[in-house]
Write a protein that holds these residues in place. Structure first.
Motif, short mmCIF file in Angstrom:
data_model
loop_
_atom_site.label_atom_id
_atom_site.label_comp_id
_atom_site.label_asym_id
_atom_site.label_seq_id
_atom_site.Cartn_x
_atom_site.Cartn_y
_atom_site.Cartn_z
N GLU A 143 0.88 -1.14 -0.02
CA GLU A 143 0.06 -0.02 0.11
C GLU A 143 0.91 1.43 0.06
N LYS A 144 1.77 1.09 0.67
CA LYS A 144 2.99 2.49 0.81
C LYS A 144 3.31 2.43 -0.57
N GLY A 145 3.79 1.38 -1.35
CA GLY A 145 4.49 1.71 -2.58
C GLY A 145 3.30 2.12 -3.50
N LYS A 146 2.11 1.76 -3.61
CA LYS A 146 0.96 2.26 -4.55
C LYS A 146 0.95 3.65 -4.10
N LYS A 147 0.95 4.32 -3.04
CA LYS A 147 0.93 5.50 -2.57
C LYS A 147 1.91 6.40 -3.27
N MET A 151 1.44 9.33 -5.73
CA MET A 151 1.94 10.84 -5.75
C MET A 151 3.10 11.35 -6.78
N LYS A 152 3.88 10.40 -7.22
CA LYS A 152 4.69 10.71 -8.44
C LYS A 152 4.21 11.11 -9.48
N LYS A 153 2.78 10.28 -9.77
CA LYS A 153 2.03 10.54 -10.89
C LYS A 153 1.58 11.75 -10.88
N GLU A 154 1.03 12.29 -9.76
CA GLU A 154 0.29 13.39 -9.64
C GLU A 154 1.35 14.61 -10.01
N ILE A 155 2.56 14.38 -9.29
CA ILE A 155 3.50 15.33 -9.57
C ILE A 155 3.97 15.70 -11.00
N ARG A 156 4.13 14.43 -11.82
CA ARG A 156 4.30 14.46 -13.16
C ARG A 156 3.35 15.30 -14.08
N ASP A 157 1.90 14.78 -13.58
CA ASP A 157 0.92 15.45 -14.35
C ASP A 157 0.92 17.02 -14.15
#
Length: 160
Positions: A143-147, A151-157
């Motif tokens: 679950e930590k990895g998914k989170k 977060m990384k995906k949101e930053i890229r977007d």
């Protein structure tokens, strides 16, 4: 007219001040005597006796600090405070501590049993609330990895 200047009485400013000072001192003494007369030998407040101020003497600042009591401690704080008051009463009245406990609770054993019961209940409640019931749940590794990936995906977007 024949005035004899030597016969006139003269006073200096210092002499006048000295007389006023003496008068003020006499007034203060009279006020203190009246105050002492008002204090009776039958005074009930022990702090007024023997020229006191009417207030108890101040002790160390550390002694005046109040301890915070815990709510829902099964009466443990109340019993401890009662114990402290009984000790103070024994010292004040120069009596045996166990006699005072016996007057209030029946016997020393009864008081100690109540104190032990309250300590047990308080420790159980402390363990219950401290056991993690209100803690934030710890996420598993997946679950930590998914989170983190989210977060990384949101930053890229945001960067795009």
């Amino acid at each position: 007219m024949n005035l004899d200047f030597m016969s006139l009485k003269t006073t200096s400013a210092e002499a006048v001040r000295g007389e006023r000072h003496k008068e003020k001192m006499l007034e203060r003494q009279k006020a203190q005597e009246l105050e002492q007369a008002m204090l009776s030998e039958r005074e009930l407040n022990p702090y007024w006796k023997d020229g006191g101020t009417g207030l108890p003497p101040e002790k160390d600042e550390e002694a005046s600090v109040k301890t915070v009591t815990v709510v829902e401690d099964a009466g443990l704080s109340w019993l401890r405070k009662s114990y402290q008051r009984m000790k103070e009463q024994a010292e004040r009245e120069k009596r045996n501590f166990e006699e005072i406990v016996a007057e209030r609770y029946g016997s020393m054993e009864i008081f100690q049993s109540r104190l032990e019961e309250a300590e047990k209940v308080a420790s159980r409640k402390e363990n219950y609330y401290g056991s993690g019931r209100w803690k934030k749940t710890d996420y598993s590794e997946s679950e930590k990895g998914k989170k983190e990936q989210h977060m990384k995906k949101e930053i890229r977007d945001k960067d795009d």
